[in-house]
Design a protein around this motif. Structure first.
Motif, PDB file in Angstrom:
ATOM      1  N   THR A  26       0.736  -0.848  -0.009  1.00 61.74           N
ATOM      2  CA  THR A  26       0.038   0.236   0.118  1.00 61.74           C
ATOM      3  C   THR A  26       0.097   1.734  -0.024  1.00 61.74           C
ATOM      4  O   THR A  26       0.563   2.171  -0.926  1.00 61.74           O
ATOM      5  CB  THR A  26      -0.687  -0.208   1.199  1.00 61.74           C
ATOM      6  N   GLN A  27       1.732   1.244   0.829  1.00 64.92           N
ATOM      7  CA  GLN A  27       2.609   2.173   1.324  1.00 64.92           C
ATOM      8  C   GLN A  27       3.609   2.718  -0.483  1.00 64.92           C
ATOM      9  O   GLN A  27       4.003   3.940  -0.836  1.00 64.92           O
ATOM     10  CB  GLN A  27       3.774   2.450   1.884  1.00 64.92           C
ATOM     11  N   MET A  28       3.447   1.367  -0.781  1.00 64.34           N
ATOM     12  CA  MET A  28       4.723   1.077  -2.295  1.00 64.34           C
ATOM     13  C   MET A  28       3.492   2.456  -3.436  1.00 64.34           C
ATOM     14  O   MET A  28       3.898   3.796  -4.201  1.00 64.34           O
ATOM     15  CB  MET A  28       4.712   0.417  -2.611  1.00 64.34           C
ATOM     16  N   PHE A  29       2.352   2.226  -3.450  1.00 70.25           N
ATOM     17  CA  PHE A  29       1.340   2.894  -4.317  1.00 70.25           C
ATOM     18  C   PHE A  29       1.693   3.453  -4.271  1.00 70.25           C
ATOM     19  O   PHE A  29       0.826   4.929  -4.845  1.00 70.25           O
ATOM     20  CB  PHE A  29      -0.473   1.785  -4.361  1.00 70.25           C
ATOM     21  N   VAL A  30       1.349   4.198  -2.475  1.00 67.39           N
ATOM     22  CA  VAL A  30       0.896   5.431  -2.078  1.00 67.39           C
ATOM     23  C   VAL A  30       2.550   6.243  -2.730  1.00 67.39           C
ATOM     24  O   VAL A  30       2.553   7.895  -3.309  1.00 67.39           O
ATOM     25  CB  VAL A  30       0.163   6.349  -0.615  1.00 67.39           C
ATOM     26  N   ASP A  31       3.275   6.227  -2.753  1.00 64.97           N
ATOM     27  CA  ASP A  31       4.757   6.454  -3.085  1.00 64.97           C
ATOM     28  C   ASP A  31       4.450   7.004  -4.098  1.00 64.97           C
ATOM     29  O   ASP A  31       5.355   8.199  -4.709  1.00 64.97           O
ATOM     30  CB  ASP A  31       5.896   5.685  -2.576  1.00 64.97           C
ATOM     31  N   PHE A  32       3.908   6.066  -4.917  1.00 68.31           N
ATOM     32  CA  PHE A  32       4.273   6.052  -6.455  1.00 68.31           C
ATOM     33  C   PHE A  32       2.728   7.326  -7.036  1.00 68.31           C
ATOM     34  O   PHE A  32       3.024   7.893  -8.473  1.00 68.31           O
ATOM     35  CB  PHE A  32       4.506   5.382  -7.323  1.00 68.31           C
ATOM     36  N   PHE A  33       1.341   6.841  -6.528  1.00 63.21           N
ATOM     37  CA  PHE A  33       0.588   7.293  -7.312  1.00 63.21           C
ATOM     38  C   PHE A  33       0.775   8.960  -6.053  1.00 63.21           C
ATOM     39  O   PHE A  33      -0.384   9.639  -6.520  1.00 63.21           O
ATOM     40  CB  PHE A  33      -0.755   7.223  -7.498  1.00 63.21           C
ATOM     41  N   GLY A  34       0.044   9.067  -4.987  1.00 66.41           N
ATOM     42  CA  GLY A  34       0.254   9.887  -4.375  1.00 66.41           C
ATOM     43  C   GLY A  34      -0.708   9.957  -2.695  1.00 66.41           C
ATOM     44  O   GLY A  34      -1.418   8.619  -2.833  1.00 66.41           O
ATOM     45  N   GLU A  35      -1.045   9.921  -1.732  1.00 64.36           N
ATOM     46  CA  GLU A  35      -2.054   9.305  -0.976  1.00 64.36           C
ATOM     47  C   GLU A  35      -3.007   9.440  -1.222  1.00 64.36           C
ATOM     48  O   GLU A  35      -3.973   8.636  -0.172  1.00 64.36           O
ATOM     49  CB  GLU A  35      -1.512  10.763   0.207  1.00 64.36           C
ATOM     50  N   GLY A  36      -3.441  10.727  -2.530  1.00 65.28           N
ATOM     51  CA  GLY A  36      -4.937   9.820  -2.243  1.00 65.28           C
ATOM     52  C   GLY A  36      -5.303   8.438  -2.919  1.00 65.28           C
ATOM     53  O   GLY A  36      -6.942   7.977  -3.013  1.00 65.28           O
ATOM     54  N   VAL A  37      -4.531   7.769  -2.787  1.00 61.57           N
ATOM     55  CA  VAL A  37      -4.893   6.337  -3.399  1.00 61.57           C
ATOM     56  C   VAL A  37      -5.002   5.209  -2.460  1.00 61.57           C
ATOM     57  O   VAL A  37      -5.731   4.455  -1.812  1.00 61.57           O
ATOM     58  CB  VAL A  37      -4.144   5.778  -4.316  1.00 61.57           C
ATOM     59  N   ARG A  38      -4.716   5.840  -1.758  1.00 60.03           N
ATOM     60  CA  ARG A  38      -4.712   4.814  -0.015  1.00 60.03           C
ATOM     61  C   ARG A  38      -6.399   3.972   0.273  1.00 60.03           C
ATOM     62  O   ARG A  38      -6.010   3.356   0.627  1.00 60.03           O
ATOM     63  CB  ARG A  38      -4.239   5.406   0.967  1.00 60.03           C
ATOM     64  N   PRO A  39      -7.012   5.293   0.321  1.00 62.07           N
ATOM     65  CA  PRO A  39      -8.024   4.535   0.325  1.00 62.07           C
ATOM     66  C   PRO A  39      -9.449   3.042  -0.297  1.00 62.07           C
ATOM     67  O   PRO A  39      -9.432   3.054  -0.671  1.00 62.07           O
ATOM     68  CB  PRO A  39      -9.368   5.290   1.155  1.00 62.07           C
ATOM     69  N   TYR A  40      -8.255   3.630  -1.916  1.00 59.83           N
ATOM     70  CA  TYR A  40      -8.847   3.143  -2.571  1.00 59.83           C
ATOM     71  C   TYR A  40      -7.933   1.771  -3.143  1.00 59.83           C
ATOM     72  O   TYR A  40      -7.849   0.986  -4.164  1.00 59.83           O
ATOM     73  CB  TYR A  40      -9.111   3.541  -4.085  1.00 59.83           C
ATOM     74  N   THR A  41      -6.866   1.185  -2.700  1.00 64.77           N
ATOM     75  CA  THR A  41      -6.032   0.657  -2.578  1.00 64.77           C
ATOM     76  C   THR A  41      -6.224  -0.651  -2.410  1.00 64.77           C
ATOM     77  O   THR A  41      -7.023  -1.120  -0.860  1.00 64.77           O
ATOM     78  CB  THR A  41      -4.544   1.210  -2.282  1.00 64.77           C
ATOM     79  N   MET A  42      -6.304  -2.031  -2.879  1.00 63.16           N
ATOM     80  CA  MET A  42      -6.690  -3.205  -2.498  1.00 63.16           C
ATOM     81  C   MET A  42      -5.808  -3.728  -2.325  1.00 63.16           C
ATOM     82  O   MET A  42      -4.616  -3.830  -3.793  1.00 63.16           O
ATOM     83  CB  MET A  42      -7.600  -3.993  -2.969  1.00 63.16           C
ATOM     84  N   VAL A  43      -4.874  -5.270  -2.010  1.00 61.50           N
ATOM     85  CA  VAL A  43      -4.081  -5.743  -2.009  1.00 61.50           C
ATOM     86  C   VAL A  43      -4.362  -7.506  -0.763  1.00 61.50           C
ATOM     87  O   VAL A  43      -5.407  -7.044  -0.687  1.00 61.50           O
ATOM     88  CB  VAL A  43      -2.987  -5.243  -0.450  1.00 61.50           C
ATOM     89  N   LEU A  44      -3.925  -8.272  -1.793  1.00 60.06           N
ATOM     90  CA  LEU A  44      -4.735  -8.974  -2.098  1.00 60.06           C
ATOM     91  C   LEU A  44      -3.698 -10.535  -1.571  1.00 60.06           C
ATOM     92  O   LEU A  44      -2.793 -10.908  -2.547  1.00 60.06           O
ATOM     93  CB  LEU A  44      -5.610  -9.794  -3.059  1.00 60.06           C
ATOM     94  N   VAL A  45      -3.509 -11.096  -0.831  1.00 62.73           N
ATOM     95  CA  VAL A  45      -2.582 -12.146  -0.645  1.00 62.73           C
ATOM     96  C   VAL A  45      -2.900 -13.654  -0.668  1.00 62.73           C
ATOM     97  O   VAL A  45      -3.761 -13.904   0.671  1.00 62.73           O
ATOM     98  CB  VAL A  45      -1.877 -12.272   0.504  1.00 62.73           C
ATOM     99  N   GLU A  46      -2.883 -14.473  -1.978  1.00 67.92           N
ATOM    100  CA  GLU A  46      -3.086 -15.655  -2.005  1.00 67.92           C
ATOM    101  C   GLU A  46      -2.238 -16.562  -1.374  1.00 67.92           C
ATOM    102  O   GLU A  46      -1.487 -16.782  -1.948  1.00 67.92           O
ATOM    103  CB  GLU A  46      -4.177 -16.003  -3.193  1.00 67.92           C
TER     104      GLU A  46
END
Length: 120
Positions: A26-46
């Motif tokens: 999640t932090q990697m996505f925030v670092d790349f796209f900005g803080e606005g993506v945090r609530p919409y980021t989905m990480v699935l560990v299968e």
């Protein structure tokens, strides 16, 4: 919506390690796209069951010694495993994983069937 899907061998990571993977991704996505993506980021560990995946045409089963052990209060990632550090585990896996090589069957060349050998 950023989405990451990790497929792991069953019991390869502890709950704490999965949580750490989710937070770091999640932090990697925030670092790349900005803080606005945090609530919409989905990480699935299968978790994929033993025998349900393979590599190099070999069905893979995780040996019991390499399965994650849940520890109370452990949250330091790979180093929390009772079997040793991440590098030790990877080194052991490399030593015991059969390798498949393609190429000439003789020093003179000329193709041939794949050959199998165990790493030592």
């Amino acid at each position: 919506m950023p989405f990451a899907n990790f497929k792991m061998p069953q019991a390869a990571l502890s709950k704490a390690q999965k949580a750490d993977l989710i937070h770091r991704t999640t932090q990697m996505f925030v670092d790349f796209f900005g803080e606005g993506v945090r609530p919409y980021t989905m990480v699935l560990v299968e978790e994929v069951a033993d025998g349900g995946y393979g590599r190099a045409d070999e069905v893979f089963v995780v040996p019991e010694a390499y399965r994650a052990k849940e520890q109370r209060g452990a949250s330091d990632g790979f180093n929390s495993r009772k079997t040793g550090t991440r590098n030790q585990v990877l080194q052991d896996l490399r030593q015991h994983t059969p390798t498949r090589t393609f190429g000439p069957t003789s020093p003179q060349g000329g193709g041939g069937e794949p050959s199998f050998s165990a790493s030592s």
